[in-house]
Design a protein around this motif. Structure first.
Motif, PDB file in Angstrom:
ATOM      1  N   THR A  11       0.831  -1.207   0.000  1.00  0.00           N
ATOM      2  CA  THR A  11       0.000   0.000   0.000  1.00  0.00           C
ATOM      3  C   THR A  11       0.866   1.258   0.000  1.00  0.00           C
ATOM      4  N   GLY A  12       1.905   1.263   0.823  1.00  0.00           N
ATOM      5  CA  GLY A  12       2.806   2.421   0.867  1.00  0.00           C
ATOM      6  C   GLY A  12       3.477   2.664  -0.469  1.00  0.00           C
ATOM      7  N   TYR A  13       3.931   1.593  -1.109  1.00  0.00           N
ATOM      8  CA  TYR A  13       4.556   1.749  -2.426  1.00  0.00           C
ATOM      9  C   TYR A  13       3.527   2.246  -3.439  1.00  0.00           C
ATOM     10  N   GLN A  14       2.344   1.667  -3.431  1.00  0.00           N
ATOM     11  CA  GLN A  14       1.330   2.056  -4.409  1.00  0.00           C
ATOM     12  C   GLN A  14       0.914   3.515  -4.230  1.00  0.00           C
ATOM     13  N   ILE A  15       0.768   3.966  -2.992  1.00  0.00           N
ATOM     14  CA  ILE A  15       0.433   5.370  -2.738  1.00  0.00           C
ATOM     15  C   ILE A  15       1.573   6.275  -3.227  1.00  0.00           C
ATOM     16  N   THR A  16       2.806   5.842  -3.014  1.00  0.00           N
ATOM     17  CA  THR A  16       3.950   6.609  -3.504  1.00  0.00           C
ATOM     18  C   THR A  16       3.919   6.694  -5.023  1.00  0.00           C
ATOM     19  N   GLY A  33       4.819  13.599  -4.984  1.00  0.00           N
ATOM     20  CA  GLY A  33       5.349  12.233  -4.950  1.00  0.00           C
ATOM     21  C   GLY A  33       6.611  12.122  -4.126  1.00  0.00           C
ATOM     22  N   ILE A  34       7.446  13.133  -4.204  1.00  0.00           N
ATOM     23  CA  ILE A  34       8.682  13.137  -3.422  1.00  0.00           C
ATOM     24  C   ILE A  34       8.354  13.162  -1.933  1.00  0.00           C
ATOM     25  N   LEU A  35       7.433  14.024  -1.540  1.00  0.00           N
ATOM     26  CA  LEU A  35       7.045  14.125  -0.123  1.00  0.00           C
ATOM     27  C   LEU A  35       6.412  12.824   0.379  1.00  0.00           C
ATOM     28  N   VAL A  36       5.465  12.300  -0.375  1.00  0.00           N
ATOM     29  CA  VAL A  36       4.796  11.051   0.025  1.00  0.00           C
ATOM     30  C   VAL A  36       5.814   9.910   0.093  1.00  0.00           C
ATOM     31  N   GLY A  37       6.680   9.830  -0.904  1.00  0.00           N
ATOM     32  CA  GLY A  37       7.691   8.773  -0.938  1.00  0.00           C
ATOM     33  C   GLY A  37       8.675   8.859   0.209  1.00  0.00           C
ATOM     34  N   ILE A  39       8.153  10.208   3.132  1.00  0.00           N
ATOM     35  CA  ILE A  39       7.419   9.806   4.349  1.00  0.00           C
ATOM     36  C   ILE A  39       7.325   8.287   4.421  1.00  0.00           C
ATOM     37  N   PHE A  40       6.945   7.649   3.308  1.00  0.00           N
ATOM     38  CA  PHE A  40       6.860   6.187   3.272  1.00  0.00           C
ATOM     39  C   PHE A  40       8.208   5.552   3.607  1.00  0.00           C
ATOM     40  N   LEU A  41       9.270   6.039   2.984  1.00  0.00           N
ATOM     41  CA  LEU A  41      10.599   5.462   3.211  1.00  0.00           C
ATOM     42  C   LEU A  41      11.081   5.656   4.645  1.00  0.00           C
ATOM     43  N   VAL A  42      10.822   6.799   5.220  1.00  0.00           N
ATOM     44  CA  VAL A  42      11.231   7.050   6.611  1.00  0.00           C
ATOM     45  C   VAL A  42      10.478   6.122   7.558  1.00  0.00           C
ATOM     46  N   ILE A  43       9.177   5.992   7.359  1.00  0.00           N
ATOM     47  CA  ILE A  43       8.378   5.089   8.207  1.00  0.00           C
ATOM     48  C   ILE A  43       8.840   3.644   8.009  1.00  0.00           C
ATOM     49  N   TYR A  44       9.047   3.249   6.756  1.00  0.00           N
ATOM     50  CA  TYR A  44       9.495   1.888   6.480  1.00  0.00           C
ATOM     51  C   TYR A  44      10.839   1.619   7.150  1.00  0.00           C
ATOM     52  N   PHE A  45      11.753   2.536   7.000  1.00  0.00           N
ATOM     53  CA  PHE A  45      13.090   2.360   7.572  1.00  0.00           C
ATOM     54  C   PHE A  45      13.025   2.310   9.098  1.00  0.00           C
ATOM     55  N   TYR A  46      12.190   3.142   9.686  1.00  0.00           N
ATOM     56  CA  TYR A  46      12.057   3.183  11.145  1.00  0.00           C
ATOM     57  C   TYR A  46      11.602   1.832  11.697  1.00  0.00           C
ATOM     58  N   PHE A  47      10.635   1.218  11.025  1.00  0.00           N
ATOM     59  CA  PHE A  47      10.083  -0.043  11.511  1.00  0.00           C
ATOM     60  C   PHE A  47      10.793  -1.282  10.959  1.00  0.00           C
ATOM     61  N   TRP A  92      11.467  12.606  -8.860  1.00  0.00           N
ATOM     62  CA  TRP A  92      10.680  11.622  -8.110  1.00  0.00           C
ATOM     63  C   TRP A  92      11.011  10.185  -8.485  1.00  0.00           C
ATOM     64  N   MET A  93      11.713   9.961  -9.616  1.00  0.00           N
ATOM     65  CA  MET A  93      12.108   8.588  -9.964  1.00  0.00           C
ATOM     66  C   MET A  93      13.106   8.015  -8.954  1.00  0.00           C
ATOM     67  N   ILE A  94      13.925   8.865  -8.369  1.00  0.00           N
ATOM     68  CA  ILE A  94      14.842   8.406  -7.313  1.00  0.00           C
ATOM     69  C   ILE A  94      14.026   7.836  -6.159  1.00  0.00           C
ATOM     70  N   ILE A  95      13.042   8.593  -5.740  1.00  0.00           N
ATOM     71  CA  ILE A  95      12.175   8.177  -4.629  1.00  0.00           C
ATOM     72  C   ILE A  95      11.385   6.932  -5.019  1.00  0.00           C
ATOM     73  N   LEU A  96      10.915   6.901  -6.251  1.00  0.00           N
ATOM     74  CA  LEU A  96      10.115   5.762  -6.692  1.00  0.00           C
ATOM     75  C   LEU A  96      10.942   4.477  -6.720  1.00  0.00           C
ATOM     76  N   TRP A  97      12.177   4.541  -7.213  1.00  0.00           N
ATOM     77  CA  TRP A  97      13.030   3.357  -7.215  1.00  0.00           C
ATOM     78  C   TRP A  97      13.368   2.913  -5.792  1.00  0.00           C
ATOM     79  N   LEU A  98      13.642   3.853  -4.913  1.00  0.00           N
ATOM     80  CA  LEU A  98      13.915   3.485  -3.512  1.00  0.00           C
ATOM     81  C   LEU A  98      12.671   2.868  -2.864  1.00  0.00           C
ATOM     82  N   SER A  99      11.516   3.426  -3.148  1.00  0.00           N
ATOM     83  CA  SER A  99      10.270   2.874  -2.609  1.00  0.00           C
ATOM     84  C   SER A  99      10.005   1.487  -3.180  1.00  0.00           C
ATOM     85  N   PHE A 100      10.289   1.315  -4.468  1.00  0.00           N
ATOM     86  CA  PHE A 100      10.113   0.011  -5.100  1.00  0.00           C
ATOM     87  C   PHE A 100      11.008  -1.037  -4.453  1.00  0.00           C
ATOM     88  N   SER A 101      12.180  -0.637  -4.012  1.00  0.00           N
ATOM     89  CA  SER A 101      13.104  -1.597  -3.392  1.00  0.00           C
ATOM     90  C   SER A 101      12.555  -2.169  -2.086  1.00  0.00           C
TER      91      SER A 101
END
Length: 173
Positions: A11-16, A33-37, A39-47, A92-101
């Motif tokens: 869900t986080g990736y899809q929203i990003t 997209g950069i902001l949403v991504g 946020i998703f990456l920070v939350i993902y990394f934290y947990f 935003w492709m940087i963020i998208l690739w990191l989110s995809f990972s």
């Protein structure tokens, strides 16, 4: 708990993805997209239980993906319609690739038992995702034949590389 975690990552990736693509095309705001991504990456990394492993998977997946996109844009196979670029690609492709990972860190691990299926699905779904960017208006494809062949090869190789090398390396832990 594992199913919930997979659902949240997907869900986080899809929203990003939606924020990146529609932030650019419908809202004329590539920063959405950069902001949403981020946020998703920070939350993902934290947990994330194994931050070192995630950082390495991110590098092994995001870097080849970003370089592949850069090459195809450079050789005018396709072009992103973006108002905020980093080199030849939207920022935003940087963020998208990191989110995809994140999907490789949590979701795609089950494919280690279904390698052939994983490679085939990757060769279908990866190019399809890019192709759908054209009717949305975020991507213009100039050479469809080369686009589809190179996309299929790249996405199949990326999954093969992940399943046969990245997952098996001891330095991920």
């Amino acid at each position: 708990m594992q199913k919930l975690k997979i659902f949240l990552v997907l869900t986080g990736y899809q929203i990003t993805w939606l924020a990146c693509v529609f932030g650019e095309t419908n809202f004329s705001n590539p920063l959405l997209g950069i902001l949403v991504g981020v946020i998703f990456l920070v939350i993902y990394f934290y947990f994330n239980d194994n931050k070192k492993k995630f950082l390495k998977i991110s590098l092994f997946i995001s870097l080849p993906g970003y370089l592949f996109d850069t090459l195809l844009v450079h050789f005018q196979i396709y072009e992103f319609q973006s108002s905020l670029n980093f080199g030849t690609l939207p920022f935003w492709m940087i963020i998208l690739w990191l989110s995809f990972s994140t999907l490789f860190d949590e979701v795609f691990t089950f494919l280690k038992n279904f390698k052939f299926l994983g490679v085939i699905l990757s060769g279908i779904l990866g190019p399809l995702t890019y192709y759908l960017g054209e009717p949305i208006g975020v991507l213009t494809i100039y050479n469809f034949g080369f686009f589809i062949i190179s996309m299929i090869i790249f996405w199949m190789f990326l999954m093969f590389y992940y399943l046969n090398y990245v997952l098996k390396t001891n330095y991920l832990s």
